[in-house]
Design an enzyme around this catalytic site. Structure first.
Site, mmCIF file in Angstrom:
data_model
loop_
_atom_site.group_PDB
_atom_site.id
_atom_site.type_symbol
_atom_site.label_atom_id
_atom_site.label_comp_id
_atom_site.label_asym_id
_atom_site.label_seq_id
_atom_site.Cartn_x
_atom_site.Cartn_y
_atom_site.Cartn_z
ATOM 1 N N LEU A 1 2.338 -26.424 -34.194
ATOM 2 C CA LEU A 1 2.058 -27.370 -33.100
ATOM 3 C C LEU A 1 0.795 -27.027 -32.325
ATOM 4 O O LEU A 1 0.305 -27.843 -31.557
ATOM 5 C CB LEU A 1 3.271 -27.493 -32.180
ATOM 6 C CG LEU A 1 4.317 -28.453 -32.769
ATOM 7 C CD1 LEU A 1 5.668 -28.296 -32.092
ATOM 8 C CD2 LEU A 1 3.850 -29.904 -32.674
ATOM 9 N N PHE B 1 8.250 -19.901 -33.460
ATOM 10 C CA PHE B 1 7.320 -20.110 -34.581
ATOM 11 C C PHE B 1 6.736 -21.521 -34.610
ATOM 12 O O PHE B 1 5.739 -21.768 -35.290
ATOM 13 C CB PHE B 1 8.006 -19.774 -35.920
ATOM 14 C CG PHE B 1 8.624 -20.952 -36.615
ATOM 15 C CD1 PHE B 1 9.858 -21.443 -36.232
ATOM 16 C CD2 PHE B 1 7.964 -21.578 -37.665
ATOM 17 C CE1 PHE B 1 10.424 -22.526 -36.874
ATOM 18 C CE2 PHE B 1 8.521 -22.666 -38.310
ATOM 19 C CZ PHE B 1 9.756 -23.141 -37.908
ATOM 20 N N LYS B 2 7.339 -22.447 -33.874
ATOM 21 C CA LYS B 2 6.817 -23.824 -33.902
ATOM 22 C C LYS B 2 5.393 -23.909 -33.377
ATOM 23 O O LYS B 2 4.668 -24.842 -33.699
ATOM 24 C CB LYS B 2 7.774 -24.748 -33.162
ATOM 25 C CG LYS B 2 9.091 -24.866 -33.943
ATOM 26 C CD LYS B 2 10.004 -25.921 -33.421
ATOM 27 C CE LYS B 2 11.189 -26.122 -34.364
ATOM 28 N NZ LYS B 2 12.064 -24.911 -34.456
ATOM 29 N N ASP B 3 4.973 -22.902 -32.593
ATOM 30 C CA ASP B 3 3.575 -22.853 -32.153
ATOM 31 C C ASP B 3 2.598 -22.788 -33.331
ATOM 32 O O ASP B 3 1.476 -23.287 -33.221
ATOM 33 C CB ASP B 3 3.334 -21.617 -31.280
ATOM 34 C CG ASP B 3 4.010 -21.732 -29.914
ATOM 35 O OD1 ASP B 3 4.129 -22.859 -29.403
ATOM 36 O OD2 ASP B 3 4.406 -20.683 -29.375
#
Ligand SMILES: *Cc1c(COP(=O)(O)O)cnc(C)c1O
Length: 500
Positions: free
Chosen positions: A119, A114-116
């Site tokens: 980011l 989920f950091k996409d």
């Protein structure tokens, strides 16, 4: 404008908050006021695409950016080539017993975690913020990673004009899949280096370089400056608010929500408290959320805190099947405390000082009461994580990763304890099961898998038929670019030799 959680006198613009990352006294930047959304606003948003929803919501927080500018950022960040499928944040419906459970899948981006979601957006916000603050220098992003953040930051910043990115990871502290993801990284402005030490060594080393006057002077000579992509940057939190609105809008669009103000529950697998804090902001902005359900793994410091008001990190650290949540100090909690105390920065600074000195602080009764009216907290150990993966697969034929499985278990606890079956439930899924294939396979077969990561991916695919995400398939054929390593004492030299 933005305030600092530890200092009343600081008041900065959005572009300053984003390009600065963290305040000089260690405090975090928080919005001074929040916009409110009505049901009519939500209906209007429900007719929009995801990038349009993102541009609309982010524009309320970024007055120095035009709506057109933000739409072009969002279109680039969430483009089809980066996020497969119709939406970057699709809702998948599961019938769990008699309950309707909506799984918000946030792992369809380039690194399958989920950091996409944040980011992919941050580089656009950061480079434009630097421009708006009159800072034409090249931004050098330094990252120390224990796994997911490094790869997501590399993908977000690759080939972004005006930026360079360097990632340090602990030689023996990341999974083989995570190491490979970083070693094959493409892009002309990226570099990756293993360090001979653990994650704490990497993190301490990076912090030291950030403030090393000799390194800073050298960078300035070459028209560069350090900047940060870690999760305390407001530019990483803001894009996360969007997907909670988007999930609610999707429920309006499908007819699951048909009354103004109809509430949902939101369950979030939590580590650094960034993701669930974004849900809190959404609730404060008028999104009808009944309970914010905070799911922890065996590192259950947040469960205890949200239930008792005592934050105590003096406890054993557990390496679990959900490593991205193996955290004992949840940085973003500081922002919640600031808001719940009505912006009492002196009080927040005092608690943070106690935390640094003794690893512990206790909030007052009125703050605890507010916490308990907003949050419900539970935790899940590795045995129950595996049991949840198994039961989701056996009863719903849904394959979930270990982080998501923690949330499934805690949501079940919530329903068991509160008997709240009626409120539609959104459960946040933070990683593709293929990113943690060996743990998932172990849960499903009951045996420790023998093969390497790719063998586990193949076996899991053959067993479940769940499609393997393209970025994971593509890893097999990619050439390894970065095999270098350095001792902790050599990190500054490595940085300089990579840059100048
Ligand atoms: C980072 C991460 C989390 C924890 O998110 P926070 O915002 O730190 O609470 C959960 N799951 C996965 C897969 C992650 O990478």
């Amino acid at each position: 404008m933005y305030r600092c959680t530890r200092n009343d006198r600081e008041r900065v613009s959005a572009s300053h908050a984003i390009s600065q990352g963290i305040s000089a006294d260690g405090g975090l930047y928080v919005p001074e006021s929040l916009p409110r959304y009505t049901h009519e606003d939500l209906i209007r948003l429900s007719h929009c695409t995801y990038p349009e929803r993102a541009a609309r919501i982010m524009s309320d927080f970024l007055p120095e950016f035009t709506r057109e500018e933000l739409l072009s950022c969002a279109n680039a960040a969430y483009a089809k080539e980066k996020f497969s499928g119709n939406s970057p944040a699709p809702l998948s419906l599961q019938q769990k017993g008699q309950k309707n459970l909506y799984i918000l899948e946030l792992w369809h981006g380039p690194t399958c975690a989920f950091k996409d979601m944040a980011l992919q957006m941050l580089p656009h916000l950061l480079t434009r913020s630097l421009h708006k603050t009159g800072n034409p220098r090249t931004a050098v992003i330094l990252v120390a990673t224990s796994g997911d953040t490094g790869k997501a930051a590399l993908e977000g910043f690759r080939d972004v004009p005006g930026t360079r990115i360097l990632v340090f990871y602990p030689m023996h502290g990341v999974s083989n899949m995570q190491k490979r993801q970083m070693q094959v990284q493409e892009g002309s402005n990226v570099a990756v280096c293993a360090i001979e030490g653990n994650f704490d060594d990497a993190q301490t080393g990076v912090k030291r370089i950030f403030t090393d006057p000799a390194v800073k002077a050298k960078l300035e000579e070459h028209g560069m400056m350090f900047s940060s992509a870690n999760s305390i940057n407001w530019g990483r939190l803001l894009p996360q608010i969007v997907y909670y609105f988007s999930a609610y809008c999707d429920l309006i669009a499908t007819g699951e929500i048909d009354r103004p103000g109809e509430e949902i529950n939101v369950t979030v697998p939590t580590g650094n408290f960034g993701n669930i804090l974004a849900a809190y902001y959404a609730k404060e902005m008028g999104l009808p959320i009944h309970r914010l359900i905070c799911a922890s793994n065996a590192n259950n410091v947040l469960t205890d805190f949200l239930r008792t008001g005592v934050y105590d990190k003096n406890r054993p650290f557990h390496a679990t099947l959900s490593p991205s949540m193996d955290i004992l100090v949840s940085s973003n909690l500081e922002r919640l405390l600031y808001h719940l105390t009505g912006g009492n920065s002196a009080q927040v600074a005092a608690w943070m000082k106690e935390l640094a000195a003794s690893g512990r602080y206790v909030v007052d009764a009125s703050t605890l009461e507010k916490i308990r009216s907003l949050f419900w907290a539970g935790f899940c150990d590795d045995e129950n994580t595996k049991a949840s993966i198994r039961s989701m697969y056996e009863t719903e034929h849904y394959v979930c990763d270990p982080h998501t499985a923690v949330a499934v278990h805690v949501y079940d606890q919530y329903v068991e304890e509160t008997k709240d079956l009626e409120t539609p439930a959104v459960l946040v899924s933070t990683a593709s099961p293929y990113k943690f294939a060996s743990g998932v396979l172990e849960a499903l077969t009951g045996e420790k898998p023998l093969g390497d990561d790719f063998a586990c991916v193949d076996e899991l695919a053959a067993m479940t038929g769940a499609p393997v995400p393209e970025p994971i398939q593509a890893l097999r054929g990619k050439a390894i670019r970065f095999t270098g390593s350095c001792p902790v004492s050599g990190m500054s030299d490595t940085v300089l030799s990579m840059l100048v």
